[in-house]
Design an enzyme around this catalytic site. Structure first.
Site, PDB file in Angstrom:
ATOM      1  N   ARG A  12      50.766 -31.850 -39.547  1.00 37.47           N
ATOM      2  CA  ARG A  12      51.271 -33.045 -40.217  1.00 37.47           C
ATOM      3  C   ARG A  12      51.967 -32.681 -41.520  1.00 37.47           C
ATOM      4  O   ARG A  12      52.986 -33.264 -41.887  1.00 37.47           O
ATOM      5  CB  ARG A  12      50.112 -34.025 -40.479  1.00 37.47           C
ATOM      6  N   ARG A  36      38.764 -31.258 -48.574  1.00 32.78           N
ATOM      7  CA  ARG A  36      38.831 -32.695 -48.280  1.00 32.78           C
ATOM      8  C   ARG A  36      37.870 -33.059 -47.147  1.00 32.78           C
ATOM      9  O   ARG A  36      37.195 -34.086 -47.203  1.00 32.78           O
ATOM     10  CB  ARG A  36      40.255 -33.102 -47.897  1.00 32.78           C
ATOM     11  N   LYS A  62      42.425 -41.534 -37.513  1.00 31.28           N
ATOM     12  CA  LYS A  62      41.906 -42.840 -37.923  1.00 31.28           C
ATOM     13  C   LYS A  62      43.019 -43.859 -38.148  1.00 31.28           C
ATOM     14  O   LYS A  62      42.912 -45.003 -37.719  1.00 31.28           O
ATOM     15  CB  LYS A  62      41.068 -42.670 -39.195  1.00 31.28           C
ATOM     16  N   ARG A  91      53.377 -34.087 -47.647  1.00 27.39           N
ATOM     17  CA  ARG A  91      52.161 -34.180 -48.463  1.00 27.39           C
ATOM     18  C   ARG A  91      51.645 -32.779 -48.770  1.00 27.39           C
ATOM     19  O   ARG A  91      51.321 -32.017 -47.860  1.00 27.39           O
ATOM     20  CB  ARG A  91      51.083 -34.981 -47.721  1.00 27.39           C
ATOM     21  N   ARG A 116      31.810 -46.008 -49.116  1.00 24.13           N
ATOM     22  CA  ARG A 116      31.658 -44.554 -49.191  1.00 24.13           C
ATOM     23  C   ARG A 116      30.305 -44.155 -49.803  1.00 24.13           C
ATOM     24  O   ARG A 116      29.989 -42.979 -49.866  1.00 24.13           O
ATOM     25  CB  ARG A 116      32.773 -43.937 -50.051  1.00 24.13           C
TER      26      ARG A 116
END
Length: 192
Positions: free
Chosen positions: A129, A147, A14, A135, A89
């Site tokens: 990633r 998630r 995204k 992260r 959301r």
């Protein structure tokens, strides 16, 4: 103007595709994450209010997020529209966004683009990633799966609203970046 709501689970690409849409159509991205960071870093009244909830481990109320969004849309811009990322959301946020866009921009949401990627591929992408991003939420399979699940739970009702309005379009988010971009561009061209 073109006003896009961009959906995609974590790892769907995204962020990359938002940048490509911005460059192609001269749009401004409005990301709730960026709005929170900006307001808290600059110690605005809304930032202080949001931080007071976050510090207590509570969710920031919709109205605070909505007010940040209104402030952002009031800023002068020479773009051809907006990409909304991370908002809406919920059903209430979807209705609020429609009202805000109508009142602040004298316009409407044109399309909801949703990048669709199999969960297995999302997990693989995020783990990859995580090797370079630093992260921690990208390096644990359980956290990643949670998630993704949370994303689907949160966005299902919003997707349904846009489907009812005939504004919801799913685009396959697997393949070459440029190929996916071209599919997204074609959907936006249809509404121009």
């Amino acid at each position: 103007m073109i006003n896009i709501v961009l959906f995609g689970p974590p790892g769907s690409g995204k962020g990359t595709q938002a940048q490509n849409l911005i460059e192609k159509f001269n749009l401004k991205q409005v990301s709730t994450g960026d709005l929170f960071r900006y307001n808290m870093k600059n110690d605005t009244e809304l930032g202080k209010l949001a931080k007071s909830y976050i510090d207590k481990g509570e969710l920031v109320p919709d109205q605070v997020t909505t007010d940040m969004l209104i402030d952002e849309l009031k800023k002068p811009t020479d773009t051809n529209g907006f990409i909304f990322d991370g908002y809406p959301r919920t059903t209430a946020q979807t209705e609020a966004l429609e009202t805000i866009v109508k009142e602040e921009l004298n316009d409407k949401i044109d399309i909801c683009l949703s990048l669709v990627v199999e969960d297995k591929i999302l997990v693989e992408r995020l783990l990859k990633r995580g090797e370079t991003s630093g992260r921690s939420d990208d390096s644990n399979v359980e956290i990643i799966e949670n998630r993704i699940k949370e994303y689907y739970t949160k966005t299902a009702e919003v997707a349904e609203l846009y489907k009812q309005q005939g504004k919801y379009v799913e685009v396959n988010g697997v393949g070459e970046i440029e190929e996916i971009s071209q599919k997204l561009f074609a959907e936006v061209e249809k509404i121009k």
